[in-house]
Design a protein around this motif. Structure first.
Motif, PDB file in Angstrom:
ATOM      1  N   ALA A   1       0.832  -1.206   0.000  1.00  0.00           N
ATOM      2  CA  ALA A   1       0.000   0.000   0.000  1.00  0.00           C
ATOM      3  C   ALA A   1       0.862   1.251   0.000  1.00  0.00           C
ATOM      4  CB  ALA A   1      -0.939  -0.010   1.203  1.00  0.00           C
ATOM      5  N   MET A   2       1.930   1.236   0.787  1.00  0.00           N
ATOM      6  CA  MET A   2       2.884   2.347   0.800  1.00  0.00           C
ATOM      7  C   MET A   2       3.490   2.537  -0.591  1.00  0.00           C
ATOM      8  SD  MET A   2       4.687   1.215   4.375  1.00  0.00           S
ATOM      9  CE  MET A   2       6.100   2.351   4.306  1.00  0.00           C
ATOM     10  N   GLY A   3       3.857   1.429  -1.216  1.00  0.00           N
ATOM     11  CA  GLY A   3       4.472   1.506  -2.538  1.00  0.00           C
ATOM     12  C   GLY A   3       3.527   2.017  -3.605  1.00  0.00           C
ATOM     13  N   SER A   4       2.288   1.535  -3.599  1.00  0.00           N
ATOM     14  CA  SER A   4       1.341   1.971  -4.629  1.00  0.00           C
ATOM     15  C   SER A   4       1.013   3.452  -4.487  1.00  0.00           C
ATOM     16  CB  SER A   4       0.062   1.127  -4.581  1.00  0.00           C
ATOM     17  OG  SER A   4      -0.640   1.336  -3.367  1.00  0.00           O
ATOM     18  N   GLY A   5       0.867   3.911  -3.234  1.00  0.00           N
ATOM     19  CA  GLY A   5       0.622   5.338  -3.020  1.00  0.00           C
ATOM     20  C   GLY A   5       1.789   6.182  -3.482  1.00  0.00           C
ATOM     21  N   ALA A   6       3.002   5.711  -3.205  1.00  0.00           N
ATOM     22  CA  ALA A   6       4.194   6.440  -3.637  1.00  0.00           C
ATOM     23  C   ALA A   6       4.288   6.508  -5.152  1.00  0.00           C
ATOM     24  CB  ALA A   6       5.440   5.786  -3.057  1.00  0.00           C
ATOM     25  N   ILE A   7       3.951   5.417  -5.816  1.00  0.00           N
ATOM     26  CA  ILE A   7       3.978   5.392  -7.287  1.00  0.00           C
ATOM     27  C   ILE A   7       3.065   6.476  -7.851  1.00  0.00           C
ATOM     28  CG2 ILE A   7       3.312   4.085  -9.348  1.00  0.00           C
ATOM     29  CD1 ILE A   7       4.092   1.523  -7.781  1.00  0.00           C
ATOM     30  N   VAL A   8       1.819   6.475  -7.398  1.00  0.00           N
ATOM     31  CA  VAL A   8       0.844   7.426  -7.939  1.00  0.00           C
ATOM     32  C   VAL A   8       1.270   8.859  -7.644  1.00  0.00           C
ATOM     33  CG1 VAL A   8      -1.543   8.219  -7.821  1.00  0.00           C
ATOM     34  CG2 VAL A   8      -1.047   5.774  -7.823  1.00  0.00           C
ATOM     35  N   TYR A   9       1.724   9.106  -6.416  1.00  0.00           N
ATOM     36  CA  TYR A   9       2.180  10.460  -6.084  1.00  0.00           C
ATOM     37  C   TYR A   9       3.326  10.879  -7.001  1.00  0.00           C
ATOM     38  CZ  TYR A   9       4.675  14.290  -4.104  1.00  0.00           C
ATOM     39  OH  TYR A   9       5.332  15.485  -3.986  1.00  0.00           O
ATOM     40  N   CYS A  10       4.327  10.042  -7.151  1.00  0.00           N
ATOM     41  CA  CYS A  10       5.512  10.392  -7.937  1.00  0.00           C
ATOM     42  C   CYS A  10       5.189  10.624  -9.417  1.00  0.00           C
ATOM     43  CB  CYS A  10       6.581   9.308  -7.814  1.00  0.00           C
ATOM     44  SG  CYS A  10       7.401   9.244  -6.199  1.00  0.00           S
ATOM     45  N   LEU A  11       4.119  10.015  -9.890  1.00  0.00           N
ATOM     46  CA  LEU A  11       3.729  10.193 -11.292  1.00  0.00           C
ATOM     47  C   LEU A  11       2.708  11.311 -11.471  1.00  0.00           C
ATOM     48  CD1 LEU A  11       3.552   6.492 -12.546  1.00  0.00           C
ATOM     49  CD2 LEU A  11       5.454   8.122 -12.679  1.00  0.00           C
ATOM     50  N   GLY A  12       2.501  12.100 -10.422  1.00  0.00           N
ATOM     51  CA  GLY A  12       1.656  13.286 -10.545  1.00  0.00           C
ATOM     52  C   GLY A  12       0.196  13.073 -10.241  1.00  0.00           C
ATOM     53  N   GLY A  13      -0.154  11.932  -9.679  1.00  0.00           N
ATOM     54  CA  GLY A  13      -1.554  11.692  -9.334  1.00  0.00           C
ATOM     55  C   GLY A  13      -2.009  12.571  -8.190  1.00  0.00           C
ATOM     56  N   ASP A  14      -3.268  12.956  -8.197  1.00  0.00           N
ATOM     57  CA  ASP A  14      -3.764  13.797  -7.109  1.00  0.00           C
ATOM     58  C   ASP A  14      -4.055  12.948  -5.874  1.00  0.00           C
ATOM     59  OD1 ASP A  14      -6.250  12.561  -7.499  1.00  0.00           O
ATOM     60  OD2 ASP A  14      -7.076  14.230  -8.653  1.00  0.00           O
ATOM     61  N   VAL A  15      -4.521  13.606  -4.818  1.00  0.00           N
ATOM     62  CA  VAL A  15      -4.714  12.915  -3.544  1.00  0.00           C
ATOM     63  C   VAL A  15      -5.751  11.805  -3.674  1.00  0.00           C
ATOM     64  CG1 VAL A  15      -5.408  13.187  -1.142  1.00  0.00           C
ATOM     65  CG2 VAL A  15      -4.035  14.960  -2.235  1.00  0.00           C
ATOM     66  N   ASP A  16      -6.854  12.072  -4.379  1.00  0.00           N
ATOM     67  CA  ASP A  16      -7.896  11.057  -4.539  1.00  0.00           C
ATOM     68  C   ASP A  16      -7.346   9.795  -5.191  1.00  0.00           C
ATOM     69  OD1 ASP A  16     -10.065  12.384  -3.386  1.00  0.00           O
ATOM     70  OD2 ASP A  16     -10.561  13.442  -5.239  1.00  0.00           O
ATOM     71  N   VAL A  17      -6.581   9.981  -6.244  1.00  0.00           N
ATOM     72  CA  VAL A  17      -6.045   8.831  -6.974  1.00  0.00           C
ATOM     73  C   VAL A  17      -4.996   8.100  -6.135  1.00  0.00           C
ATOM     74  CG1 VAL A  17      -4.842   8.089  -9.069  1.00  0.00           C
ATOM     75  CG2 VAL A  17      -6.527   9.924  -9.188  1.00  0.00           C
ATOM     76  N   THR A  18      -4.171   8.860  -5.420  1.00  0.00           N
ATOM     77  CA  THR A  18      -3.155   8.255  -4.555  1.00  0.00           C
ATOM     78  C   THR A  18      -3.797   7.373  -3.503  1.00  0.00           C
ATOM     79  OG1 THR A  18      -1.667  10.138  -4.891  1.00  0.00           O
ATOM     80  CG2 THR A  18      -1.246   8.731  -2.984  1.00  0.00           C
ATOM     81  N   PHE A  19      -4.831   7.885  -2.863  1.00  0.00           N
ATOM     82  CA  PHE A  19      -5.489   7.112  -1.810  1.00  0.00           C
ATOM     83  C   PHE A  19      -6.330   5.975  -2.398  1.00  0.00           C
ATOM     84  CE2 PHE A  19      -5.430  10.827   1.468  1.00  0.00           C
ATOM     85  CZ  PHE A  19      -4.049  10.697   1.548  1.00  0.00           C
ATOM     86  N   ALA A  20      -6.808   6.143  -3.627  1.00  0.00           N
ATOM     87  CA  ALA A  20      -7.502   5.033  -4.297  1.00  0.00           C
ATOM     88  C   ALA A  20      -6.547   3.861  -4.502  1.00  0.00           C
ATOM     89  CB  ALA A  20      -8.070   5.496  -5.634  1.00  0.00           C
ATOM     90  N   ALA A  21      -5.299   4.168  -4.853  1.00  0.00           N
ATOM     91  CA  ALA A  21      -4.296   3.110  -5.038  1.00  0.00           C
ATOM     92  C   ALA A  21      -4.054   2.362  -3.729  1.00  0.00           C
ATOM     93  CB  ALA A  21      -2.992   3.706  -5.561  1.00  0.00           C
ATOM     94  N   VAL A  22      -4.005   3.097  -2.635  1.00  0.00           N
ATOM     95  CA  VAL A  22      -3.823   2.475  -1.319  1.00  0.00           C
ATOM     96  C   VAL A  22      -5.004   1.555  -1.006  1.00  0.00           C
ATOM     97  CG1 VAL A  22      -3.620   2.905   1.165  1.00  0.00           C
ATOM     98  CG2 VAL A  22      -2.445   4.400  -0.465  1.00  0.00           C
TER      99      VAL A  22
END
Length: 299
Positions: free
Chosen positions: A176-197
């Motif tokens: 979950a930590m890794g997926s959130g980091a991926i989305v954040y680093c690729l410019g995803g917004d907060v909603d998308v980052t937390f969706a990945a988690v």
């Protein structure tokens, strides 16, 4: 997180109100908790990431044979395999995550992220992400802060320990930590980052902790590789705009509820699951016997 957020909703609301990037409140929390300057925190993050990269390199270049013999240079074997069912990029991810975790099983130097049992996941994920997208180190360090914030919230509402919540709490949290980091680093917004988690937790929910002979080797090493793959797939699903349906905070609550309801034998006790198979018990006897020094009777 100078006020330590207790859920993802509060973290999101704070960033929406202040306009701060997702990593900023975690950085503020680190500064406050450790009593260090911002520069010192960034230096510490760089040091941690350097150790992660070193673990990946070590796992692919040095002898990774554990004392038990259960771990025997698996990462190098996968890298050299002439037959592959994976794309080169996917294969690299698996090899890196597995290799970094083998370093832990062979008593090498790793970063517990969030635990030593899950120490191959973030290195595999972040090194591969950086390689694929040519990100600079600073962006990866921001991703590490986001990952740390994710872990802090999971720890408060569920657990990060296999002894408390099963393997879902260790490799699941790391994924979950890794997926959130991926989305954040690729410019995803907060909603998308937390969706990945949320999606990652849904994929990892219920995984038991059943280390053979009580060692963090089998099935821990291969689970690190699988969890890294789930981190990437969950990030891709979220980035595409797929709705996880169950909000991330409710996914974390489910993680905690499942962990609490798990029987003790499935929580790092080596009493159930793979550890309780016939072969698992045979290995346990061999490992325990070879490591016990029989002292002479003083009488």
């Amino acid at each position: 997180m100078s006020l330590l957020f207790t859920d993802f909703a509060s973290w999101q609301a704070h960033c929406a109100a202040t306009g701060e990037p997702l990593y900023q409140p975690v950085l503020d929390y680190e500064i406050e908790q450790k009593g260090r300057t911002e520069a010192e925190i960034w230096t510490g993050l760089q040091r941690a990431y350097d150790v992660m990269r070193d673990a990946v390199h070590t796992g692919l270049t040095e002898d990774m044979t554990s004392r038990s013999g259960m771990i025997n240079n698996g990462a190098k074997k996968i890298a050299a395999s002439p037959v592959t069912v994976l794309s080169p990029e996917f294969k690299s991810l698996i090899v890196r995550a597995l290799g970094a975790k083998e370093v832990n099983s062979c008593m090498g130097r790793v970063v517990a992220a969030p635990t030593a049992g899950a120490s191959g996941i973030l290195p595999g994920v972040l090194v591969t992400l950086q390689d694929l997208h040519k990100l600079d180190d600073h962006k990866i360090l921001e991703g590490l802060l986001v990952a740390a914030g994710i872990a802090l919230i999971i720890e408060q509402n569920a657990s990060l320990a296999g002894a408390v919540g099963g393997c879902q709490a260790e490799t699941g949290s790391a994924a979950a930590m890794g997926s959130g980091a991926i989305v954040y680093c690729l410019g995803g917004d907060v909603d998308v980052t937390f969706a990945a988690v949320a999606i990652t937790i849904q994929c990892m929910l219920g995984l038991v902790c059943d280390p053979v002979a009580g060692l963090v080797e089998v099935p821990c090493v291969v689970r690190n590789a699988s969890a890294a793959a789930i981190a990437f797939s969950s990030a891709q699903i979220a980035i595409a705009g797929v709705n996880p349906v169950i909000p991330v905070d409710q996914c974390v609550a489910a993680l905690g509820e499942v962990g609490q309801s798990m029987e003790t034998r499935y929580k790092e006790t080596a009493l159930g699951g793979l550890a309780n198979t016939t072969r698992g018990r045979e290995i346990e006897k061999m490992v325990l016997v070879q490591d016990v020094n029989i002292l002479p009777d003083e009488d």
